[in-house]
Scaffold this active site. Structure first.
Site, PDB file in Angstrom:
ATOM      1  N   TYR A  22       0.831  -1.216   0.000  1.00 34.61           N
ATOM      2  CA  TYR A  22       0.000   0.000   0.000  1.00 34.61           C
ATOM      3  C   TYR A  22       0.860   1.259   0.000  1.00 34.61           C
ATOM      4  O   TYR A  22       0.632   2.178   0.785  1.00 34.61           O
ATOM      5  CB  TYR A  22      -0.935   0.034   1.218  1.00 34.61           C
ATOM      6  CG  TYR A  22      -1.638  -1.275   1.477  1.00 34.61           C
ATOM      7  CD1 TYR A  22      -2.664  -1.711   0.628  1.00 34.61           C
ATOM      8  CD2 TYR A  22      -1.282  -2.084   2.544  1.00 34.61           C
ATOM      9  CE1 TYR A  22      -3.304  -2.923   0.856  1.00 34.61           C
ATOM     10  CE2 TYR A  22      -1.921  -3.300   2.775  1.00 34.61           C
ATOM     11  CZ  TYR A  22      -2.924  -3.707   1.927  1.00 34.61           C
ATOM     12  OH  TYR A  22      -3.551  -4.894   2.162  1.00 34.61           O
ATOM     13  N   TYR A 150     -12.598  -7.292   6.190  1.00 30.33           N
ATOM     14  CA  TYR A 150     -11.414  -7.346   5.318  1.00 30.33           C
ATOM     15  C   TYR A 150     -11.127  -8.814   5.014  1.00 30.33           C
ATOM     16  O   TYR A 150     -11.058  -9.649   5.924  1.00 30.33           O
ATOM     17  CB  TYR A 150     -10.181  -6.707   5.985  1.00 30.33           C
ATOM     18  CG  TYR A 150      -8.956  -6.883   5.120  1.00 30.33           C
ATOM     19  CD1 TYR A 150      -8.711  -6.017   4.054  1.00 30.33           C
ATOM     20  CD2 TYR A 150      -8.074  -7.941   5.327  1.00 30.33           C
ATOM     21  CE1 TYR A 150      -7.621  -6.208   3.222  1.00 30.33           C
ATOM     22  CE2 TYR A 150      -6.976  -8.132   4.498  1.00 30.33           C
ATOM     23  CZ  TYR A 150      -6.761  -7.256   3.449  1.00 30.33           C
ATOM     24  OH  TYR A 150      -5.681  -7.458   2.617  1.00 30.33           O
ATOM     25  N   ASP A 249     -13.949 -16.459   7.821  1.00 29.93           N
ATOM     26  CA  ASP A 249     -12.549 -16.133   7.528  1.00 29.93           C
ATOM     27  C   ASP A 249     -11.811 -15.991   8.858  1.00 29.93           C
ATOM     28  O   ASP A 249     -11.932 -14.979   9.539  1.00 29.93           O
ATOM     29  CB  ASP A 249     -12.516 -14.837   6.711  1.00 29.93           C
ATOM     30  CG  ASP A 249     -11.101 -14.389   6.373  1.00 29.93           C
ATOM     31  OD1 ASP A 249     -10.143 -14.952   6.940  1.00 29.93           O
ATOM     32  OD2 ASP A 249     -10.958 -13.455   5.562  1.00 29.93           O
ATOM     33  N   LYS A 278      -2.130 -16.694   7.825  1.00 32.88           N
ATOM     34  CA  LYS A 278      -1.298 -15.896   8.721  1.00 32.88           C
ATOM     35  C   LYS A 278      -0.502 -16.726   9.735  1.00 32.88           C
ATOM     36  O   LYS A 278       0.563 -17.223   9.402  1.00 32.88           O
ATOM     37  CB  LYS A 278      -2.155 -14.810   9.383  1.00 32.88           C
ATOM     38  CG  LYS A 278      -2.508 -13.687   8.392  1.00 32.88           C
ATOM     39  CD  LYS A 278      -2.832 -12.378   9.076  1.00 32.88           C
ATOM     40  CE  LYS A 278      -2.814 -11.206   8.096  1.00 32.88           C
ATOM     41  NZ  LYS A 278      -4.093 -10.946   7.440  1.00 32.88           N
TER      42      LYS A 278
HETATM   43  C1  LIG Z   1      -4.597 -10.881   6.095  1.00 30.76           C
HETATM   44  C2  LIG Z   1      -5.982 -11.350   5.850  1.00 30.76           C
HETATM   45  C3  LIG Z   1      -6.353 -11.899   4.609  1.00 30.76           C
HETATM   46  C4  LIG Z   1      -5.413 -11.950   3.430  1.00 30.76           C
HETATM   47  O1  LIG Z   1      -4.311 -12.761   3.659  1.00 30.76           O
HETATM   48  P1  LIG Z   1      -2.979 -12.582   2.750  1.00 30.76           P
HETATM   49  O2  LIG Z   1      -2.105 -13.699   3.190  1.00 30.76           O
HETATM   50  O3  LIG Z   1      -2.440 -11.222   3.045  1.00 30.76           O
HETATM   51  O4  LIG Z   1      -3.422 -12.702   1.334  1.00 30.76           O
HETATM   52  C5  LIG Z   1      -7.654 -12.355   4.475  1.00 30.76           C
HETATM   53  N1  LIG Z   1      -8.527 -12.301   5.483  1.00 30.76           N
HETATM   54  C6  LIG Z   1      -8.204 -11.789   6.689  1.00 30.76           C
HETATM   55  C7  LIG Z   1      -9.227 -11.778   7.791  1.00 30.76           C
HETATM   56  C8  LIG Z   1      -6.935 -11.278   6.911  1.00 30.76           C
HETATM   57  O5  LIG Z   1      -6.611 -10.738   8.094  1.00 30.76           O
END
Ligand SMILES: *Cc1c(COP(=O)(O)O)cnc(C)c1O
Length: 428
Positions: A22, A150, A249, A278
């Site tokens: 970014y 997000y 997610d 992550k």
């Molecule tokens: C960081 C994140 C993503 C994206 O993961 P990347 O490995 O950066 O592509 C998707 N969903 C959530 C909730 C996140 O925190």
């Protein structure tokens, strides 16, 4: 180690030619050069050490150069770094799938390994669309998501991010148009007005919705927002009523960050599909996973395509699988639960002084997440500068100064992080 580099020359090239997340080119303000990391500390080229209050974007939960994780990578390297996953398989991937299935909320034992969080989300969205199509509902291609969410930076993932604070306006018609329920308000229980709107949207669009998507309990990069797990139950009920798949997610919340192993557990519901990433590899290598119920896997595999239509080049990378297995193995002792609770109590104490700052709107803590929210956008350069002077690395965004530290952060270091965040809030 940093000594053998000409940092002035390297940083000049970095500024003009190398994109950072970014960030514009040329970059401003300039990034800090890191030469090594160990425990919870980053070492800069000039010799300074910073406590990493970000855990490298929430991944390095056991700290850097952890002996068990280092050994896992070395051991895997001795047999193979990588091999394609199409037509071939290997023990690290199979064992990782088994381990993830065993840890996951009930029955999510069908596993797709992907190379980043965003890709896991893309795969999950595609699985929802293929599921509906193969169930005789090909018109169901859209998603009901939450404002303030997000889910990643690829096109499909971006389309379900917050439509105002996210990146929609920058990409216009390039993104699929999704349906958004409000951000769950703070407070206990489900707000009747929110619930009424969510049910109404679901009813009105039921013919075209494939799935419901949310980050359970904590919305991360969309605003570090905490909400009652009862909302996750409400989303489950909406999905059940209309035959939508519930996609949770857990890329940010998974693996203990909010207290339970998965935030979903606090709600007591099982999603149809879950994404993790992550912290799964302890911050060592990029890998993520999409987990789903058996019936979802069967239906997706049963249609005209006869398969889940996705296959990243580095799918199930053995090095990443090996270190993920070692990382998940570190949960076995249960010690992490005490640490997350200890950090939660510590953060409550050390962030409380921020409430005395006139520009501070809110201070909130959940699990190993601490947030100071200002009443204006953070001056990132001033805030990070103040934190770095206090020996701490943070990366504020919008009106938020926050920490998601490694679980191995000591009470002393939590104190250092708290003081630096308060100083950043005064400065920013
Ligand atoms: C960081 C994140 C993503 C994206 O993961 P990347 O490995 O950066 O592509 C998707 N969903 C959530 C909730 C996140 O925190």
């Amino acid at each position: 180690m940093g000594e053998r580099y000409d940092w002035a020359e390297l940083l000049a090239y970095d500024r003009d030619h190398v994109w950072h997340p970014y960030a514009p080119l040329p970059a401003s303000p300039p990034p800090l050069p890191v030469v090594s990391a160990s425990g919870v500390r980053l070492r800069l080229a000039d010799g300074r050490e910073l406590v990493d209050a970000m855990a490298s974007w929430w991944t390095a939960i056991w700290g850097y150069r952890h002996p068990v994780l280092d050994a896992a990578v070395r051991e895997q390297l001795d047999s193979m770094a990588h091999v394609m996953f199409g037509g071939l398989t290997h023990a690290p991937a199979i064992e990782l799938a088994q381990r993830l299935a065993a840890l996951s909320p009930a029955r999510l034992d069908h596993v797709f390994l992907a190379d980043s969080g965003s890709v896991a989300v893309e795969v999950a969205l595609k699985a929802c669309v293929q599921y509906q199509r193969n169930s005789g509902r090909p018109e169901r291609t859209r998603f009901l998501a939450l404002a303030g969410g997000y889910h990643g930076d690829t096109m499909g993932a971006m389309s379900i991010c917050d439509p105002v604070g996210g990146m929609h306006h920058l990409f216009g018609n390039a993104l699929p148009r999704q349906i958004f329920a409000g951000r769950p308000p703070a407070g206990a229980g489900v707000d009747p007005a929110w619930e009424g709107q969510a049910w109404e949207l679901a009813r009105r669009h039921s013919h075209e919705i494939a799935g419901v998507v949310a980050e359970p309990v904590v919305q991360g990069a969309g605003g570090m927002w905490f909400y009652d797990p009862a909302y996750v139950r409400a989303l489950r009920a909406i999905a059940d009523e209309h035959g939508f798949l519930l996609l949770l997610d857990e890329i940010a919340t998974g693996f203990g960050r909010t207290g339970p192993l998965f935030a979903t557990e606090a709600a007591g519901v099982t999603p149809d599909i879950m994404c993790v990433g992550k912290a799964m590899t302890g911050g060592y290598l990029t890998q993520s996973a999409m987990l789903c119920r058996a019936e979802v896997a069967q239906v997706v595999s049963g249609g005209e395509a006869g398969c889940l239509m996705h296959g990243p080049t580095y799918m199930a990378n053995p090095l990443a699988c090996g270190v993920a297995l070692a990382c998940l193995g570190l949960f076995a002792s249960g010690r992490w639960q005490l640490d997350v609770r200890r950090i939660e109590a510590g953060l409550r104490e050390v962030l409380a002084p921020a409430l005395a700052i006139p520009a501070v709107k809110d201070v909130r803590v959940l699990g190993a997440i601490g947030v100071i929210q200002l009443d204006h956008p953070v001056d990132v350069a001033a805030a990070t500068g103040a934190a770095v002077s206090g020996g701490v690395w943070i990366r504020p965004f919008r009106d938020l100064i926050y920490t998601m530290p490694p679980y191995v952060t000591t009470d002393d270091d939590i104190g250092t992080i708290g003081a630096a965040m308060v100083a950043a809030a005064w400065a920013g």
